[in-house]
Design an enzyme around this catalytic site. Structure first.
Site, mmCIF file in Angstrom:
data_model
loop_
_atom_site.group_PDB
_atom_site.id
_atom_site.type_symbol
_atom_site.label_atom_id
_atom_site.label_comp_id
_atom_site.label_asym_id
_atom_site.label_seq_id
_atom_site.Cartn_x
_atom_site.Cartn_y
_atom_site.Cartn_z
ATOM 1 C CE1 TYR A 135 24.513 35.024 -21.945
ATOM 2 C CE2 TYR A 135 22.131 35.148 -21.794
ATOM 3 C CZ TYR A 135 23.310 34.528 -21.463
ATOM 4 O OH TYR A 135 23.296 33.430 -20.662
ATOM 5 C CE LYS A 190 40.556 33.283 -21.060
ATOM 6 N NZ LYS A 190 41.173 32.278 -20.163
ATOM 7 C CG ASP A 222 40.988 30.730 -16.909
ATOM 8 O OD1 ASP A 222 41.002 31.872 -16.392
ATOM 9 O OD2 ASP A 222 41.934 30.287 -17.592
ATOM 10 C CG ASP A 246 24.188 31.980 -17.940
ATOM 11 O OD1 ASP A 246 23.235 31.874 -17.140
ATOM 12 O OD2 ASP A 246 24.378 31.187 -18.882
ATOM 13 C CG ASP A 250 23.528 28.110 -13.232
ATOM 14 O OD1 ASP A 250 22.804 29.078 -12.910
ATOM 15 O OD2 ASP A 250 23.134 27.171 -13.959
HETATM 16 C C1 IPM Z 1 19.677 32.815 -16.342
HETATM 17 C C2 IPM Z 1 19.247 31.856 -17.426
HETATM 18 C C3 IPM Z 1 18.982 32.673 -18.689
HETATM 19 C C4 IPM Z 1 20.291 33.290 -19.102
HETATM 20 C C5 IPM Z 1 18.349 31.883 -19.853
HETATM 21 C C6 IPM Z 1 17.069 31.221 -19.418
HETATM 22 C C7 IPM Z 1 18.110 32.745 -21.047
HETATM 23 O O1 IPM Z 1 20.193 30.872 -17.616
HETATM 24 O O2 IPM Z 1 18.883 33.719 -16.003
HETATM 25 O O3 IPM Z 1 20.768 32.647 -15.824
HETATM 26 O O4 IPM Z 1 21.092 32.667 -19.802
HETATM 27 O O5 IPM Z 1 20.525 34.433 -18.708
HETATM 28 MG MG MG Z 2 21.762 30.903 -16.211
#
Ligand code: IPM
Ligand code: MG
Length: 362
Positions: A135, A190, A222, A246, A250
């Site tokens: 990042y 990884k 993975d 990240d 999710d």
């Molecule tokens: C998160 C989001 C952010 C990230 C984006 C909005 C930059 O997806 O906080 O998970 O990738 O960290």
């Molecule tokens: Mg995110």
């Protein structure tokens, strides 16, 4: 105590308003100041993270953040896009430790796309390193390739990197968090392919020796993605890098079927923190009054607990949320037959009512 309120874009303003309402009935002493961030700040000041907003964030004990982003800004130069605001806050405040719990609320077991028995009672804590990795790694950019499969061709590149202190400090955060839970950490890497993550794994093992009471295991990313949908309850604390975190956070959030319920915290080494719902700005439903404010309300509870030393007030918010769910109130994202559909504001009001009721009783 000073709290910076940064509602941001999309549903951000609606959900943050409900969380502020909840904070205000707790009878705590704090000062708040609101500022623009993201697309809203770009519209007003030409930048997603204006100097004044950054200054306010820096001088506050905690930041309550809504969400940023809207497709209409996709064509802007990268430094002007709304997402840069959250990345800039993380970087400038050194918010390296990101806590993303994925909890399945008993009343919402049916909201998951997985079988109820797989997720009933799920309680995972993903700890994502937030200021390093690909990042923020330099160099990055575009250039003409000098080697590779197509020398002379246009190419783009990013740099994945971690320094020893960066890995050590997030390792300590994870082991310490595990001590307060079931004393198990899974480090996701990884290491079979990437030098950065072999280094990560070696350091996890080293730091782990200082926590003999905590069990450490390792999983490739993975496989972790697969295990999360196969047997999510096997995880407890998961620690991983910025990029993998990240993605996995999710995935973990969606296991519960209700990303609208999940708070998050991003802390620096002085426990100053930014608190935000795990979901995004959802521009498609902005202004309709249907967004679920509970993730933001629960983020406010995390803020009270982690940065403002008000654990009791945090408990009161969390039990109030439990009780409105038990009473069958649901925003549309978590609605199912037999429950009562409510708006963003009605949900906030119900939490406030549940808190004031306990206040009078208690
Ligand atoms: C998160 C989001 C952010 C990230 C984006 C909005 C930059 O997806 O906080 O998970 O990738 O960290
Ligand atoms: Mg995110």
């Amino acid at each position: 105590m000073k709290i910076a309120i940064l509602p941001g874009d999309g549903i951000g303003t609606e959900i943050v308003a409900e969380a502020v309402k909840v904070l205000n009935v707790l009878d705590l002493k704090f000062e708040t100041e609101t500022a623009l961030v993201g697309g809203a700040a770009y519209e007003a000041h030409g930048h997603p993270l204006p100097e004044s907003t950054l200054k306010l964030a820096k001088e506050s004990d905690a930041i309550l953040f809504g969400a940023v982003g809207d497709w209409k800004y996709d064509k802007l130069d990268r430094p002007l896009r709304p997402e840069q605001a959250i990345l800039g806050l993380r970087k400038n405040l050194g918010l390296f430790a990101n806590f993303r719990p994925a909890i399945c609320y008993e009343q919402l077991v049916g909201a998951s796309s997985l079988k109820p028995e797989l997720i009933a009672g799920l309680d995972i804590l993903i700890i994502r390193e937030l200021t390093g990795d690909i990042y923020f790694g330099q160099p990055r950019g575009r250039r003409t390739a000098v080697d590779g499969h197509f020398p002379g061709a246009e190419e783009a590149f990013d740099t994945m990197r971690y320094s020893r202190p960066e890995v050590e400090r997030i390792a300590h955060v994870a082991f310490q968090a595990a001590r307060k839970r079931s004393k198990r950490v899974t480090s996701v890497d990884k290491a079979n392919v990437l030098e950065t993550f072999q280094f990560w794994k070696d350091i996890m093992i080293e730091v782990g020796q200082q926590y003999p009471d905590v069990e450490l295991d390792h999983m490739y990313v993975d496989n972790a993605a697969m295990q999360l949908v196969k047997a999510p309850k096997k995880f407890d604390v998961v620690v991983t890098g910025n990029m993998f975190g990240d993605i996995l956070s999710d995935e973990a959030a969606m296991l519960t079927g209700s990303i609208g319920m999940l708070p998050s915290a991003s802390l620096n080494s002085s426990n100053q923190g930014l608190y935000e719902p795990s979901h995004g700005s959802a521009p498609d439903i902005a202004g309709k009054g249907i967004a679920n404010p509970l993730a933001t309300i629960l983020s406010a509870a995390m803020m009270l607990r982690f940065s403002l030393n008000q654990a009791e007030a945090a408990d009161r918010i969390e039990s109030a949320v439990q009780s409105v769910l038990a009473a069958g109130l649901r925003t549309v994202d978590i609605y199912s037959e037999g429950t009562t559909k409510v708006s963003t504001r009605e949900m906030g009001d119900a939490v406030v009512a549940a808190i004031t009721k306990t206040t009078i009783k208690g």
